[in-house]
Design a protein around this motif. Structure first.
Motif, short mmCIF file in Angstrom:
data_model
loop_
_atom_site.label_atom_id
_atom_site.label_comp_id
_atom_site.label_asym_id
_atom_site.label_seq_id
_atom_site.Cartn_x
_atom_site.Cartn_y
_atom_site.Cartn_z
N CYS A 80 -42.14 53.69 34.13
CA CYS A 80 -42.27 52.28 33.74
C CYS A 80 -42.35 51.39 34.97
N THR A 81 -41.98 51.92 36.12
CA THR A 81 -42.01 51.15 37.37
C THR A 81 -43.26 51.44 38.20
N ALA A 82 -44.14 52.33 37.70
CA ALA A 82 -45.33 52.69 38.48
C ALA A 82 -46.28 51.49 38.60
N PRO A 83 -46.88 51.30 39.78
CA PRO A 83 -47.83 50.19 39.92
C PRO A 83 -49.17 50.54 39.27
N GLN A 84 -49.83 49.54 38.75
CA GLN A 84 -51.14 49.74 38.11
C GLN A 84 -52.20 48.84 38.72
N ASN A 85 -51.89 47.55 38.82
CA ASN A 85 -52.88 46.58 39.28
C ASN A 85 -52.68 46.27 40.77
N PHE A 86 -53.67 46.64 41.58
CA PHE A 86 -53.59 46.43 43.02
C PHE A 86 -54.51 45.27 43.38
N PHE A 87 -53.94 44.14 43.78
CA PHE A 87 -54.73 42.96 44.06
C PHE A 87 -55.11 42.90 45.54
N VAL A 88 -56.41 42.91 45.79
CA VAL A 88 -56.92 42.85 47.17
C VAL A 88 -57.93 41.70 47.27
N TYR A 142 -33.33 50.53 22.93
CA TYR A 142 -34.64 51.13 22.74
C TYR A 142 -35.41 51.21 24.06
N THR A 143 -36.01 52.36 24.32
CA THR A 143 -36.96 52.50 25.42
C THR A 143 -38.24 53.09 24.85
N GLY A 144 -39.37 52.45 25.14
CA GLY A 144 -40.63 53.01 24.66
C GLY A 144 -41.72 51.97 24.61
N GLY A 145 -42.73 52.25 23.79
CA GLY A 145 -43.90 51.39 23.72
C GLY A 145 -43.58 49.99 23.20
N THR A 146 -44.48 49.05 23.52
CA THR A 146 -44.26 47.66 23.19
C THR A 146 -44.32 47.39 21.69
N GLU A 147 -45.24 48.04 21.00
CA GLU A 147 -45.42 47.74 19.58
C GLU A 147 -44.13 48.06 18.80
N PHE A 148 -43.61 49.26 19.01
CA PHE A 148 -42.38 49.62 18.31
C PHE A 148 -41.21 48.78 18.82
N GLY A 149 -41.22 48.47 20.10
CA GLY A 149 -40.17 47.63 20.67
C GLY A 149 -40.15 46.24 20.05
N ASN A 150 -41.33 45.69 19.80
CA ASN A 150 -41.38 44.38 19.15
C ASN A 150 -40.83 44.45 17.73
N TYR A 151 -41.13 45.55 17.05
CA TYR A 151 -40.56 45.77 15.71
C TYR A 151 -39.03 45.81 15.78
N ILE A 152 -38.50 46.55 16.75
CA ILE A 152 -37.04 46.64 16.90
C ILE A 152 -36.46 45.25 17.18
N GLU A 153 -37.11 44.48 18.04
CA GLU A 153 -36.60 43.14 18.37
C GLU A 153 -36.66 42.20 17.17
N LYS A 186 -39.55 47.93 27.22
CA LYS A 186 -40.87 48.24 26.67
C LYS A 186 -41.82 48.54 27.84
N THR A 187 -43.02 48.07 27.76
CA THR A 187 -43.97 48.40 28.83
C THR A 187 -44.37 47.13 29.58
N GLY A 188 -44.94 47.32 30.74
CA GLY A 188 -45.36 46.18 31.54
C GLY A 188 -46.59 46.52 32.36
N VAL A 189 -47.10 45.51 33.02
CA VAL A 189 -48.26 45.67 33.88
C VAL A 189 -47.77 45.36 35.30
N ASN A 190 -47.55 46.41 36.06
CA ASN A 190 -46.97 46.21 37.39
C ASN A 190 -48.03 46.00 38.45
N SER A 191 -47.75 45.08 39.35
CA SER A 191 -48.74 44.68 40.34
C SER A 191 -48.33 45.05 41.76
N ILE A 192 -49.35 45.25 42.58
CA ILE A 192 -49.19 45.32 44.03
C ILE A 192 -50.05 44.20 44.61
N ILE A 193 -49.44 43.38 45.44
CA ILE A 193 -50.17 42.28 46.08
C ILE A 193 -50.35 42.63 47.56
#
Lengths: 557, 557
Positions: free
Chosen positions: B342-350, B287-298, B309-316
């Motif tokens: 799914c690999t795109a960064p979202q949270n940039f920590f400065v 399965y590839t996709g959103g977390t909610e449906f992924g948790n159901y599959i698991e 599923k999905t994640g919160v990717n960081s840049i430090i």
């Protein structure tokens, strides 16, 4: 780390890894308890050391500040308390010490961990006889099985887990240079990978094989960098306590915390297994035992679990060369340790039309009689019976044998009376045999742990195969024995039982039995049916204990 | 089986297995869509072939007797229906056909299966351009990404899965002789093993990477002997339909049933994924996709599941040599395919104290401005912007970008207006940027899929690391980028993020980005945090798809 240990044990490790893949006979620890191998005084000293534990505190463990001293073991041979007391620690203490040790142990390189763990087995080897007596008087196994199963066979299963973990952690490079041609220039990255251990591991032992069923998970978690909390069955602590004590000594000698491998004993007034298993810091769980608790362990969220539960093992009788030899072999299999083995056969499928013996048909009734006679003959042979049957670990097993008379069918052998000439107070029971019709599925579709043999009358071998497969798929199976001289039937059994994830031993007679699984050759449990989700020791048994994580950056070169 | 195929592809397979373990650069399928490699007319023909599919029934599949013709794809570039219709089959038809095919496919030897599957990739290669246009007009990816991700990169990920499965199934001998010395005699057993496929496999695709995220699980299940039902996202069917059609043609040429690999398209009025996933005969699910449906599959019982599923990717951001180069690299990463990776960064920590640039401290505000300027510069560069951003696959992503203005923080770039000069009707959105204080965790502790960049002001780098780790452990992460010139900080980031099962790319500038994961070198997803339980392609990804079962009998020799 101690480089001497790596040098000392590298060839053992390499040989073990090679053996895993060749799967020919290999044993690092001799199974024969002869003075020639283990020394003239080894047995006597082992017995004395065992006796010295009785009615004493077990003070060898290096876990500090026990909160109490606890113990509830009793000998199935003497039906009295061993009186050994172990240090008790709360779950929070155990887990926080493990968590702290995790951050030390995970940074030790896999090759160093493997070498150190092989060293622990060498130390355990010097205590095989002491462990043997401890096993006898907790599990009820006879002397020879106690020695072999808890000593050399367990140590070889542990070595197998070490070798497998070491191999898997070495299968990808620690670092490499990656250079991608882009036409006018190359992109160069330095890459590295770490096999990151998952965290605190819990190993839950059983009462019948306190070391054999514990050390694979214990060593698999340790070699992959996870600290282990060993929670033995409260009735079978001493054999594995000795192993854990030896592990702790080697750890401390290497300058590492003993808390990398802890013993967790239940309090006398409550069991701590669930509290340990549910602790959020516990990430890995190995479990051997009953199905109900095993299903609970498998249902826990956020854990990687390895289970060996129970199964319904079958014997399929189709055609044989020599029925007496077959009956003797099967009588031994069903009597060995009074059926208290997860690999012991229970359901014996015999076609109502009889079986072929060297071209002639032997009627169903005669097959049943032969099996019964072989069991009686073995039980009543004073040179064999006591050494094969041993004693009954748990009083509940005796109850189960008595209740089995409610099986819908005909009684072939019903008395389980049997006395051990060496131990007048031993809790013993000879195998009972019932005939059941194939239609009475509820009678045979569950594990009847203990010396209970059900002969199931089927229409023909096709039905025998069909039901054996169905039982394995629905209720699990760890072993299957089949007797056929017909290659087509053999292939059908292999194909059908393979779909039920059940290994099959064909046409065993003489000194080899369906119950026996050899380290480095026979995978123990397949993971492919409800009898368990794990296998000693396939790659899955070790790789699920760590995570590959990669790092990369532009090359400086 | 066709021995020619084994001969034809054995060296490719061997090279691929070797590459898996060296993890240096390796690609079997060239990623550059130049005429020199793929031919002068390849692009033009591919586009025409794509256009010929529009408003037609897709009749290439060899699945007989469709119950209906269905389809609901629309182009994010043109915002109108593709009009392609696919054959629809009920879940019972799909599963019973797969179950029948299972008993054929599982008996094909692993080496033959592997060769046949490599052949299917060679056929797919001839359709890379057609697949590229199909990918553009279903996912909204720009042309270059559509070609590379759905064509050569996907084919290399598939080859990786084939190679890994082939290797794992060949790691233990098919048969061996086991001879155990017993003193006066030897016990000899002939042993054999089978790697038994688990059964019907389901692969659930996503809307953004319809082949890249589907083929690893699909080929991993196929090579290990399991029949596969491919259930694409209803909005991104055509690219993978072409792949499945090519697989079916090769299967039928080899005399095998096409039902070994089926396409399962949702009905126009209801989705069939849950019914497929819950079918008791379905044993494996990717399965590839959103977390909610992924948790159901698991959570489904009795299935072996592999999820991304999905994640919160960081840049430090800690310390850099050249801040402009860093800002340009990060602007590209956040803009690539408008953050729909799914690999795109979202949270940039400065850090609020700023970062070190070549020994000098650059204040926090200036770092933020540099990042914003770099994004604006990229977006407004007509030679780059449209080719990097592509279009927005799902209207809901646009809604999310608009809603992101409710993030508790300061707006840096808020308008997502952006138009594509080649497609006037394209659904587009440029990245938006918000500043958030580290204390406002609810604002950044979930994946905001799409072109949304959050700059999180921390006390210092230690806090940046601590929060990045916490996010990855609690909400998952697939990538992490870190910029530091300090070896101590670097080791700390590696150690902490490794415990969160998150790979880290350090100090990337120039033409390589945190979003990119290379086949045969970078494990994609680790399986070690909530972003997914599986990894392309570590051994676990393939060995959980089959069971080792052993057989033994006394040797005749």
């Amino acid at each position: 780390m101690n480089l001497d240990l790596v040098n000392k044990h590298q060839s053992t490790l390499n040989t073990a890894v090679k053996a895993l893949h060749e799967r020919t006979f290999f044993a690092h620890y001799p199974e024969n308890p002869t003075p020639e191998i283990y020394g003239e005084t080894a047995d006597k000293e082992g017995r004395e050391k065992y006796k010295n534990h009785l009615n004493q505190n077990f003070t060898e463990l290096l876990q500090e500040n026990p909160e109490a001293w606890v113990g509830q073991e009793e000998s199935p041979y003497e039906q009295q308390s061993l009186g050994v007391k172990y240090p008790y620690f709360s779950v929070d203490t155990l887990v926080s010490r493990a968590e702290e040790a995790y951050h030390v142990w995970r940074k030790v390189k896999p090759a160093d961990r493997a070498a150190l763990l092989v060293e622990t087995l060498e130390r355990v080897k010097s205590r095989f006889f002491e462990i043997a007596y401890a096993t006898m008087h907790t599990t009820g196994q006879a002397y020879m099985m106690s020695f072999q199963a808890s000593g050399p066979h367990a140590a070889d299963r542990a070595l197998e887990a070490i070798a497998s973990g070491y191999e898997e952690m070495s299968r990808f490079p620690e670092a490499t240079e990656w250079e991608k041609p882009m036409g006018k220039y190359n992109i160069k990255l330095s890459k590295s990978w770490r096999a990151v251990p998952k965290g605190v591991a819990l190993v839950i032992g059983c009462s019948t094989f306190p070391t054999w069923n514990t050390v694979p998970g214990m060593y698999a978690s340790l070699v992959t960098g996870n600290p282990v909390i060993v929670k033995p069955h409260p009735k079978a602590v001493l054999p594995i306590a000795i192993v854990v004590a030896e592990v702790q000594k080697v750890l401390v000698e290497a300058g590492l915390p003993p808390y990398i491998c802890q013993l967790a004993v239940d309090a006398d007034d409550h069991l701590i297994t669930k509290e340990l298993a549910e602790h959020p810091k516990v990430k890995l769980i190995d479990y051997t035992g009953g199905t109900e608790f095993g299903n609970y362990i498998e249902s826990l969220k956020g854990k990687t679990v390895f289970t060996e539960k129970t199964g319904v093992n079958s014997i399929i009788l189709d055609s044989v060369d020599d029925l007496d030899k077959v009956a003797n072999n099967l009588a031994f299999s069903v009597s060995l340790y009074s059926g208290q083995m997860c690999t012991a056969p229970q359901n014996f499928f015999v076609p109502e039309t009889g079986i072929k013996v060297g071209g002639e048909t032997v009627p169903y009734e005669e097959v049943v009689q032969k099996l019964a006679d072989a069991v009686s003959g073995l039980v009543n042979n004073p040179k064999a019976g006591p050494h094969v049957l041993g004693a009954i670990q748990n009083p509940a097993t005796l109850e189960r044998v008595k209740e089995s008379s409610t099986v819908k069918g005909k009684t072939v052998l019903s008395t389980c009376d049997f006395s051990n000439p060496m131990f007048a107070n031993a809790r013993t029971c000879a195998p009972v045999i019932y005939e059941v019709d194939a239609t009475e599925k509820e009678s045979y579709s569950r594990e009847l742990f203990g010396p209970i043999m059900l002969i199931i009358k089927t229409r023909n071998t096709d039905q025998s195969i069909e039901i054996a497969k169905e039982m394995a798929m629905n209720y699990g199976a760890i072993s299957c024995g089949a007797y056929t001289t017909d290659p087509t039937v053999k292939e059908k059994i292999m194909d059908e039982m393979s779909l039920a994830g059940t290994p099959v031993s064909f046409n065993l007679t003489g000194g080899i039995y369906v119950n026996q699984n050899a380290s480095f050759s026979d995978f123990h449990v397949t993971g492919g049916n409800p009898a368990g989700n794990a296998s000693f020791t396939n790659p899955e048994f070790v790789i699920k204990r760590f995570t590959w994580v990669g790092f990369r950056e532009p090359s400086l070169s």
